[in-house]
Scaffold this active site. Sequence first.
Site: not given
Ligand code: COA
Length: 327
Positions: A114, A254, A284
């Site tokens: 990214c 980004h 993204n």
């Molecule tokens: N829908 C509903 N629930 C979801 C889900 C979805 N699409 N994806 C994950 N969950 C659940 C998980 O299973 C977890 O459940 P649990 O608490 O029962 O275990 C809960 O939601 C929280 O998950 P978590 O991963 O801690 O959520 P988060 O607040 O960190 O959000 C992202 C997840 C991926 C949106 C966030 O971490 C993010 O944007 N990270 C950066 C990713 C990124 O930028 N990647 C590319 C690199 S450039």
Amino acid sequence: MSLRSRITGTGSYAPKKILDNFDLEKMVDTSDEWITERTGIKERRIADSSEAASDLSVEASKRALQSAGLKAKEIDMIIVATVSGDMPIPSTASFLQHKLGAKNAAAFDLNAACSGFIYGLAIADSFIKARGFKKILLVGVEVLSRFTDWEDRSTCILFGDAAGAVVIEPTEKDRGILSTHIYSDGSLWELICLPGGGSKCPSSKETVEKRQHYIKMKGNEIFKVAVRTLEKIVVDTLKANKIKPSELSLLIPHQANLRIIQATAQRLNLSMDRVVVNIDRYGNTSSASIPVALDEAVRTGRICDGDHILLEAFGGGLTWGSALIKW
Ligand code: COA
């Protein structure tokens, strides 16, 4: 005045097909509410099966060339930042060169995930200043929908397809790219990777069965590193150029997660009207997100001559980087 490099044209292209959060509700166990609250994404674009990365790149590049007032034959270098190119060999830049008829250009791809567009800016800036290149076409493009596991709700809600392009040329004026800053920490490679299909784990029936040809991600861990890293890099970049946050016209981040964007803006005390956000419409798009956002900002009149614009990104590698531009 020393030589600088300057963006003289921008263009972008997104496939027509829209996949919104309600469509995803029918595919995996998720909801529009969860996706909107956690990421800021409402919909993303998905390339048609006939469209590869070079096809999206051609459209964005034609628009960038047109806005720079250049013909493809005048381009002397094509850099394509991508992790989802047409094929491993040849580069997507080679396909793009051929499709544009840019016969006089050197052409290569770069992979900084990214952060690819920022890395590309740093490379283009160096080739202009140190090697006398005159007209560089830099493209950020992704067709991540082909590498997304549509059964994995933790990743499939995030990514989208698009291309953004810029033309970069030398200038003697007090304008253009003021500084670029690029970093990486390979010890964190496992936070986001696509394990199958490379020389470490060549494609086989087993890699396909294990779904290793799709993106794997530890989203929550990336989130924390991203916030920490970006908060530091934006402050350092302004300091390096002796620019106060109040003198910044626009932040073009980004587009990975709205909460990450808001945290970075808050660190600089920037109100959100000085931040370009289009993650709601595209998700993204990795290397493409900054040039697409930049092109939209230019075309909607959000950028004026002399404005200070800060670009920043982080991504797989991990990699991160920033660039300060005086428009
Ligand atoms: N829908 C509903 N629930 C979801 C889900 C979805 N699409 N994806 C994950 N969950 C659940 C998980 O299973 C977890 O459940 P649990 O608490 O029962 O275990 C809960 O939601 C929280 O998950 P978590 O991963 O801690 O959520 P988060 O607040 O960190 O959000 C992202 C997840 C991926 C949106 C966030 O971490 C993010 O944007 N990270 C950066 C990713 C990124 O930028 N990647 C590319 C690199 S450039």
